[in-house]
Design a protein around this motif. Structure first.
Motif, short mmCIF file in Angstrom:
data_model
loop_
_atom_site.label_atom_id
_atom_site.label_comp_id
_atom_site.label_asym_id
_atom_site.label_seq_id
_atom_site.Cartn_x
_atom_site.Cartn_y
_atom_site.Cartn_z
N THR A 1 0.82 -1.22 0.00
CA THR A 1 0.00 0.00 0.00
C THR A 1 0.85 1.26 0.00
O THR A 1 0.31 2.36 0.10
N HIS B 1 -7.39 4.72 1.50
CA HIS B 1 -7.35 5.39 0.21
C HIS B 1 -8.00 6.76 0.34
O HIS B 1 -8.91 6.94 1.16
N PRO C 1 -5.49 -3.99 -17.57
CA PRO C 1 -4.58 -2.91 -17.17
C PRO C 1 -3.81 -2.36 -18.36
O PRO C 1 -3.44 -3.10 -19.27
N LEU D 1 1.29 -3.42 -13.30
CA LEU D 1 0.76 -3.28 -11.95
C LEU D 1 1.45 -4.25 -11.00
O LEU D 1 2.10 -5.21 -11.44
N GLN D 2 1.28 -4.02 -9.70
CA GLN D 2 1.79 -4.94 -8.69
C GLN D 2 1.06 -6.28 -8.83
O GLN D 2 -0.09 -6.32 -9.30
N GLU E 1 -0.41 -7.98 -6.64
CA GLU E 1 -1.67 -7.96 -5.88
C GLU E 1 -2.78 -7.28 -6.68
O GLU E 1 -3.93 -7.73 -6.66
N HIS E 2 -2.46 -6.22 -7.39
CA HIS E 2 -3.45 -5.57 -8.25
C HIS E 2 -3.94 -6.54 -9.33
O HIS E 2 -5.14 -6.63 -9.60
N LEU F 1 -5.90 -0.95 -2.24
CA LEU F 1 -5.61 -1.39 -3.60
C LEU F 1 -6.80 -1.23 -4.53
O LEU F 1 -6.65 -0.87 -5.71
N ASP G 1 -6.92 2.29 -5.69
CA ASP G 1 -5.97 2.51 -6.78
C ASP G 1 -6.57 2.07 -8.11
O ASP G 1 -6.48 2.78 -9.12
N LEU G 2 -7.17 0.88 -8.12
CA LEU G 2 -7.74 0.34 -9.35
C LEU G 2 -8.93 1.17 -9.82
O LEU G 2 -9.12 1.37 -11.02
N SER H 1 -7.72 4.27 -11.48
CA SER H 1 -7.19 3.96 -12.81
C SER H 1 -8.29 3.53 -13.78
O SER H 1 -7.99 3.16 -14.91
#
Length: 119
Positions: A21, A27, A44, A48-49, A51-52, A82, A85-86, A89
């Protein structure tokens, strides 16, 4: 002679969630309800990581946040960061849970069950 365990060993990994994170505990966007439904809307467009990517893979079909946490083995706190974040995006959409007034009444469900039993 038995080996002594350090007190921190039982706590499990602490640094990894912090790095996933980037040190954030929440967030900046709106709070995500545990029963909110998440669905991936597109692939994507950047790297990305892991985990994403795991989250995107798990929510190809609509899934509640709490089930997504179980499926990805991420803590709810980390998952919320997370998911934010998604969402920023534009890779997922999040629908709030249905209000209690939209759920069927208990009497209706009992009548339906009784009808099914007579079949």
């Amino acid at each position: 002679m038995t080996a002594e365990r350090s007190p921190g060993q039982e706590a499990g990994p602490v640094v990894r969630p912090y790095t996933m994170t980037r040190g954030r505990t929440r967030h900046a966007g709106a709070h995500l309800d545990l029963m909110a439904v998440v669905v991936a809307v597109r692939a994507p467009h950047r790297e990305l990581q892991p985990e994403h990517l795991s989250i995107l893979d798990a929510c190809r079909t609509p899934i509640p946040v709490i089930e997504l946490a179980a499926r990805t083995a991420l803590s709810v706190g980390v998952l919320r960061v997370l998911l934010g974040d998604l969402r920023d995006s534009h890779l997922i959409t999040v629908r709030p849970p249905a209000p209690p007034s939209a759920t069927p009444r208990e009497r209706l469900l009992r009548d339906l069950l009784a009808g099914l039993r007579t079949l």
